[in-house]
Design a protein around this motif. Structure first.
Motif, PDB file in Angstrom:
ATOM      1  N   LYS A   1       2.364   1.738  -3.381  1.00 27.86           N
ATOM      2  CA  LYS A   1       1.340   2.184  -4.316  1.00 27.86           C
ATOM      3  C   LYS A   1       1.084   3.679  -4.167  1.00 27.86           C
ATOM      4  O   LYS A   1       0.997   4.426  -5.145  1.00 27.86           O
ATOM      5  N   LYS A   2       0.982   4.130  -2.897  1.00 25.09           N
ATOM      6  CA  LYS A   2       0.779   5.554  -2.622  1.00 25.09           C
ATOM      7  C   LYS A   2       1.962   6.388  -3.104  1.00 25.09           C
ATOM      8  O   LYS A   2       1.799   7.480  -3.636  1.00 25.09           O
ATOM      9  N   LYS A   3       3.163   5.839  -2.912  1.00 26.37           N
ATOM     10  CA  LYS A   3       4.371   6.536  -3.326  1.00 26.37           C
ATOM     11  C   LYS A   3       4.388   6.731  -4.841  1.00 26.37           C
ATOM     12  O   LYS A   3       4.722   7.809  -5.353  1.00 26.37           O
ATOM     13  N   LYS A   4       4.009   5.663  -5.574  1.00 32.16           N
ATOM     14  CA  LYS A   4       3.966   5.737  -7.038  1.00 32.16           C
ATOM     15  C   LYS A   4       2.920   6.737  -7.510  1.00 32.16           C
ATOM     16  O   LYS A   4       3.142   7.504  -8.457  1.00 32.16           O
ATOM     17  N   GLU A   5       1.751   6.733  -6.846  1.00 32.32           N
ATOM     18  CA  GLU A   5       0.690   7.676  -7.198  1.00 32.32           C
ATOM     19  C   GLU A   5       1.127   9.122  -6.955  1.00 32.32           C
ATOM     20  O   GLU A   5       0.852  10.014  -7.759  1.00 32.32           O
ATOM     21  N   THR A   6       1.824   9.357  -5.853  1.00 32.54           N
ATOM     22  CA  THR A   6       2.341  10.697  -5.532  1.00 32.54           C
ATOM     23  C   THR A   6       3.351  11.146  -6.580  1.00 32.54           C
ATOM     24  O   THR A   6       3.330  12.298  -7.033  1.00 32.54           O
TER      25      THR A   6
ATOM     26  N   ASN B   1       1.554  12.128  -9.737  1.00 32.47           N
ATOM     27  CA  ASN B   1       0.899  13.436  -9.580  1.00 32.47           C
ATOM     28  C   ASN B   1       1.910  14.568  -9.688  1.00 32.47           C
ATOM     29  O   ASN B   1       1.624  15.611 -10.294  1.00 32.47           O
TER      30      ASN B   1
ATOM     31  N   LYS C   1       0.822  -1.212   0.000  1.00 39.25           N
ATOM     32  CA  LYS C   1       0.000   0.000   0.000  1.00 39.25           C
ATOM     33  C   LYS C   1       0.853   1.259   0.000  1.00 39.25           C
ATOM     34  O   LYS C   1       0.569   2.227  -0.705  1.00 39.25           O
ATOM     35  N   LYS C   2       1.928   1.242   0.801  1.00 42.85           N
ATOM     36  CA  LYS C   2       2.831   2.395   0.869  1.00 42.85           C
ATOM     37  C   LYS C   2       3.510   2.628  -0.467  1.00 42.85           C
ATOM     38  O   LYS C   2       3.643   3.768  -0.924  1.00 42.85           O
TER      39      LYS C   2
END
Length: 236
Positions: free
Chosen positions: A212-217, A220, A209-210
């Motif tokens: 995934k969030k890092k990749k999304e950030t 962006n 999850k971390k």
């Protein structure tokens, strides 16, 4: 001279120090080529390695080899025997020989406190040689461990295979031990720690999850940078 009295290569090999985890493969088994089907794919100098295993005296074929080639054949014969051994121990004859060793605790006992020195069985994590070393399977807690004897840990797990331990326990149901009745409970100052807090290992799902969030950030940020670049170009 009987088969038991003859000093065959197999008899010599299993009598070596720390080789007590191997049983003596019966001659009738490795003399039958059908039982060896497919093993030549894993063994260099397969024919010579097989001659060495089957021999009861020195063979003139080995005079044609250099010292380096003899070393390779010697190593190959050990690997070949290990793979033959893995097949033999799932036959009724082989299973009985290994059962006697298991009952004597030859393979070692479970290091888990609440398993109370439960005898273990040798197991491989793969049937392909070179993948992993021999492990010990505890039928009580149903977990695998490194052998206590470091020399046993050097044997390839494929010499015992993935089937033997479970085949033995399922065909001899009287051997199945009772599941441990006690379980260690972590405490601080005598108070039981909640399950959530007592997980000392990181949860792999949380790590995913971390990431995934890092990749999304990162995506962006890239979008914002591209947008600002385009706006700057348009103003010029």
């Amino acid at each position: 001279m009987s088969d038991e009295e003859e000093q065959s290569w197999v008899r010599w090999f299993v009598s070596q120090k720390d080789h007590e985890v191997f049983c003596k493969v019966s001659e009738w088994y490795y003399e039958d080529n059908f039982n060896l089907t497919g093993l030549s794919n894993f063994i260099p100098y397969y024919s010579l390695a097989l001659i060495m295993i089957r021999s009861k005296e020195y063979n003139e074929e080995f005079d044609k080899l250099s010292k380096e080639q003899l070393k390779i054949v010697d190593r190959a014969s050990r690997v070949l025997f290990g793979l033959i051994h893995a097949r033999f121990i799932i036959t009724p004859a082989g299973t009985q020989l290994m059962l006697k060793k298991y009952e004597k605790g030859v393979f070692g006992t479970c290091p888990r406190v609440y398993c109370e020195f439960q005898p273990c069985l040798p197991v491989g994590l793969s049937d392909v040689p070179g993948q992993s070393s021999m492990k010990l399977f505890c039928p009580r807690c149903e977990k695998v461990y490194q052998p206590i004897n470091p020399r046993h840990a050097q044997f390839d797990g494929a010499y015992f295979g993935t089937t033997f331990a479970h085949n033995l326990l399922n065909t001899s149901k009287d051997l199945k031990p009772l599941h441990p009745t006690h379980r260690y409970v972590p405490r601080i100052y005598g108070f039981r720690i909640s399950q959530k807090i007592s997980r000392y290992c990181k949860n792999p799902e949380e790590k995913k999850k971390k990431n995934k969030k890092k990749k999304e950030t990162e995506k962006n940020i890239e979008k914002i940078q591209k947008t600002s670049t385009i706006e700057t170009i348009e103003k010029k």
